[in-house]
Design a protein around this motif. Structure first.
Motif, mmCIF file in Angstrom:
data_model
loop_
_atom_site.group_PDB
_atom_site.id
_atom_site.type_symbol
_atom_site.label_atom_id
_atom_site.label_comp_id
_atom_site.label_asym_id
_atom_site.label_seq_id
_atom_site.Cartn_x
_atom_site.Cartn_y
_atom_site.Cartn_z
ATOM 1 N N SER A 1 5.788 -16.617 -0.964
ATOM 2 C CA SER A 1 5.060 -16.809 0.297
ATOM 3 C C SER A 1 5.854 -16.289 1.481
ATOM 4 C CB SER A 1 4.701 -18.281 0.485
ATOM 5 O OG SER A 1 5.838 -19.004 0.844
ATOM 6 N N SER A 2 7.092 -15.825 1.275
ATOM 7 C CA SER A 2 7.786 -15.270 2.443
ATOM 8 C C SER A 2 7.456 -13.802 2.653
ATOM 9 C CB SER A 2 9.293 -15.509 2.380
ATOM 10 O OG SER A 2 9.816 -15.123 1.148
ATOM 11 N N LEU A 3 6.592 -13.248 1.793
ATOM 12 C CA LEU A 3 6.117 -11.875 1.998
ATOM 13 C C LEU A 3 4.601 -11.896 2.131
ATOM 14 C CD1 LEU A 3 8.194 -10.182 -0.842
ATOM 15 C CD2 LEU A 3 8.807 -10.355 1.556
ATOM 16 N N ASN A 4 4.100 -11.180 3.126
ATOM 17 C CA ASN A 4 2.653 -11.082 3.321
ATOM 18 C C ASN A 4 2.016 -10.395 2.106
ATOM 19 O OD1 ASN A 4 0.065 -10.287 4.068
ATOM 20 N ND2 ASN A 4 0.631 -10.030 6.204
ATOM 21 N N PRO A 5 1.137 -11.096 1.365
ATOM 22 C CA PRO A 5 0.612 -10.533 0.114
ATOM 23 C C PRO A 5 -0.241 -9.282 0.306
ATOM 24 C CG PRO A 5 -0.440 -12.621 0.629
ATOM 25 C CD PRO A 5 0.677 -12.453 1.600
ATOM 26 N N ARG A 6 -0.675 -9.001 1.527
ATOM 27 C CA ARG A 6 -1.511 -7.818 1.741
ATOM 28 C C ARG A 6 -0.723 -6.594 2.156
ATOM 29 N NH1 ARG A 6 -7.488 -9.536 3.391
ATOM 30 N NH2 ARG A 6 -7.488 -11.445 2.174
ATOM 31 N N MET A 7 0.587 -6.737 2.311
ATOM 32 C CA MET A 7 1.376 -5.572 2.730
ATOM 33 C C MET A 7 2.253 -5.123 1.582
ATOM 34 S SD MET A 7 2.426 -6.969 6.487
ATOM 35 C CE MET A 7 3.463 -5.652 7.052
ATOM 36 N N GLU B 1 7.904 -2.889 9.170
ATOM 37 C CA GLU B 1 7.634 -3.787 10.301
ATOM 38 C C GLU B 1 8.937 -4.217 10.970
ATOM 39 O OE1 GLU B 1 6.030 -7.770 9.480
ATOM 40 O OE2 GLU B 1 4.646 -7.371 11.111
ATOM 41 N N GLY C 1 2.444 -9.372 -4.898
ATOM 42 C CA GLY C 1 1.793 -9.916 -6.088
ATOM 43 C C GLY C 1 2.185 -9.214 -7.371
ATOM 44 N N ALA D 1 5.565 -19.041 4.889
ATOM 45 C CA ALA D 1 6.901 -18.510 5.168
ATOM 46 C C ALA D 1 6.844 -17.094 5.725
ATOM 47 C CB ALA D 1 7.746 -18.561 3.898
ATOM 48 N N TRP D 2 5.780 -16.301 5.346
ATOM 49 C CA TRP D 2 5.792 -14.921 5.859
ATOM 50 C C TRP D 2 5.542 -14.888 7.360
ATOM 51 C CZ3 TRP D 2 1.270 -15.762 2.652
ATOM 52 C CH2 TRP D 2 0.064 -15.655 3.326
ATOM 53 N N ARG E 1 -1.816 -9.133 12.076
ATOM 54 C CA ARG E 1 -1.433 -8.616 10.771
ATOM 55 C C ARG E 1 -1.190 -9.719 9.755
ATOM 56 N NH1 ARG E 1 3.432 -5.474 11.843
ATOM 57 N NH2 ARG E 1 2.251 -4.809 13.641
#
Lengths: 261, 292
Positions: free
Chosen positions: A94-100, A108, A145, B182-183, B200
């Motif tokens: 969850s510390s990475l945006n799953p859509r990027m 970024e 993912g 967290a993101w 975003r």
């Protein structure tokens, strides 16, 4: 030389009448290229200290300074202080945006801090950065993912390193990983600390993990630091009964584990 | 990861199989309405001012004076009911899409800002949402629509005035929970500007619940428009609308039932099917069902 200085930090949550005191007068310091391990059971206020340092939480009282300059909430920090303090979180997914994808996650960071961005070929720089954290270049086009937990945590570390920080706050950064991956990430952090001249605030409830990485250790209980000193002293010959209890509990678990195994 | 995928797959197919072909009915019906709204007016000519009085109150299937067939009958001024239903479908779909578009944009922005900002701004906005939600939507629409000259724009504004609140509430609650991810914290620590974080790292994840809600709201808006037009404060009489046709026929209910009944059936079928579609989408993408 002191890099990070925390003075009489106090953080409360909840109602004004009956607040919950999460951090109660904590003072800590981290020297340049030093790793301070912060241990304690859950609810002891470790993470709140980390969030104050990272600027995600505003303390009710006390100061946090970086080389003598005050660290305010992250939005109010000058760009160079934003860069100087980075954080790695507990849950790698969850510390990475799953859509990027990985390239745009790192991109970024560079877009936000152009002063830290590579001047030449960004793709080459991205591949070099990924290699630094032990990832193949083809990871760049993947999304979180498609990656394993360990790979995600490597990407998180790469994102933090992208802006060339001087202090890395690791909030239970290896706790969500399974044991073999945990050892790999821990080794990576030890290597990066040396090659990138990083200071670290390493938070964990796992005394074994802290023992492997920390130069000094502070033990927190109910929002207060009960013991602080060199890692070998605190974990080898604990003075405070709470530290002894923590160590005993860890040993008990280890024994129980070896019996059942 | 792979284990989770293999475990999930049979469950998902089982659920789909249970819905079966019945679950596809609303898609087909709504699709047909959209098709009729889109190309129907190109195939059928209709002019609300052209009133061949010799053809008035013909029953469905009668032959008109100019030799054509009034498949669904004619109204008290001799105008074809089928054409009115087709043109009314276009009006309803247009008004529905325009209103849901306006309402969702306003609601998304205010809801996301409230949920992301928290603190006093959220407290103020959330109270406003709650107060407006307590206000009967159709009453507010009647007040707004009744106070000004009748026009399509006015109807869209009057219906949007309350429709955006549900969007704002849903977006706010999604944003509130996304904010803890967290993101979002990670990009805040990086110093990513708030606007970019919202754009975003938060807004893309509201799409599922918002689309599901948009479908449900579409049904309510179509009903609301028909209601306003029935009361005579909706669209100008030059624009064909189911609500107007139904209102026209109410004096002839005993002798010429088809004038009010057929557009009423067209309206009900659309509302029911869009509603079922919205429920299906909510079950699949709605808030809380699946981690965004």
């Amino acid at each position: 030389m002191t890099l990070l200085e925390i003075r009489d930090l106090r953080v409360t949550f909840g109602r004004r009448r009956d607040p919950f005191v999460a951090v109660d007068g904590v003072s800590l310091s981290v020297g340049a290229e030093e790793t301070l391990g912060l241990v304690g059971e859950s609810g002891s206020g470790k993470t709140t200290v980390a969030r104050c340092v990272a600027g995600l939480q505003r303390p009710d009282a006390g100061t946090v300074t970086f080389e003598g300059r005050p660290l305010e909430r992250v939005g109010r920090r000058p760009a160079e202080l934003q860069r100087a303090v980075q954080m790695v979180f507990q849950d790698p997914r969850s510390s990475l945006n799953p859509r990027m994808n990985v390239a745009s996650i790192i991109g970024e960071a560079w877009r936000t801090h152009p002063s830290a961005a590579p001047s030449g070929d960004r793709t080459a720089a991205l591949h070099a950065l990924l290699a630094d954290v032990g990832l193949d270049p083809d990871v760049a086009t993947r999304r979180p993912g498609d990656l394993s937990g360990g790979q995600c945590q490597r990407v998180s570390i790469a994102r933090a390193l992208a802006v060339r920080p001087r202090l890395l706050v690791c909030d239970e950064a290896v706790s969500a990983l399974d044991v073999s991956v945990q050892a790999q990430i821990l080794r990576l952090l030890v290597d990066l600390r040396r090659t990138h001249h990083l200071a670290m605030l390493f938070i964990s409830h796992d005394l074994g993990v802290v023992h492997q990485i920390a130069d000094r250790v502070a033990v927190m209980r109910r929002g207060e630091v009960v013991e602080e000193g060199p890692a070998s002293d605190v974990l080898g010959a604990p003075q405070h009964e709470y530290t002894r209890a923590l160590l005993d509990a860890a040993l008990d678990l280890d024994d129980a584990g070896s019996v059942t195994a | 990861m792979t284990a989770a995928v293999t475990l999930d797959a049979p469950l998902a197919t089982a659920r789909r199989r249970r819905t079966g072909w019945l679950g596809k009915v609303p898609y087909v019906v709504v699709g047909l309405y959209l098709l009729v709204a889109l190309i129907g007016p190109l195939l059928i000519d209709y002019d609300p001012v052209h009133t061949p009085l010799e053809d008035r109150l013909l029953s469905p299937g009668s032959t008109t004076a100019d030799g054509g067939t009034a498949w669904l009958g004619t109204d008290d001024l001799g105008r074809d009911i089928l054409a009115q239903i087709v043109y009314g479908a276009r009006t309803s779909v247009l008004i529905g899409i325009a209103t849901v578009g306006v309402a969702s944009i306003v609601g998304l922005l205010l809801g996301a800002v409230a949920g992301y900002a928290r603190g006093w701004l959220d407290a103020v906005l959330a109270r406003i949402f709650d107060v407006l939600l307590a206000f009967p939507a159709i009453l507010l629409a009647i007040v707004i629509a009744g106070a000004f000259q009748r026009s399509i724009l006015l109807v869209v504004v009057a219906l949007s005035a309350t429709a955006w609140i549900s969007f704002a509430r849903v977006t706010r609650s999604v944003a509130l929970s996304l904010r803890e991810r967290a993101w979002v914290d990670a990009s805040r620590v990086l110093g990513v500007p708030q606007r970019s974080i919202l754009w975003r790292h938060i807004l893309p994840f509201t799409a599922g619940p918002v689309v599901a809600l948009a479908t449900l709201e579409f049904a309510l808006v179509v009903l609301g428009e028909a209601g306003l037009s029935f009361l005579g404060i909706g669209l100008p009489s030059s624009t064909v609308s189911w609500g107007q046709t139904i209102a026209n026929g109410k004096t002839y209910l005993e002798t010429a039932w088809w004038i009010s009944t057929l557009p009423g059936i067209a309206l009900s079928l659309l509302i029911i099917n869009v509603g079922i579609l919205g429920d299906q989408l909510t079950a699949r993408y709605g808030r809380g069902r699946r981690d965004p």
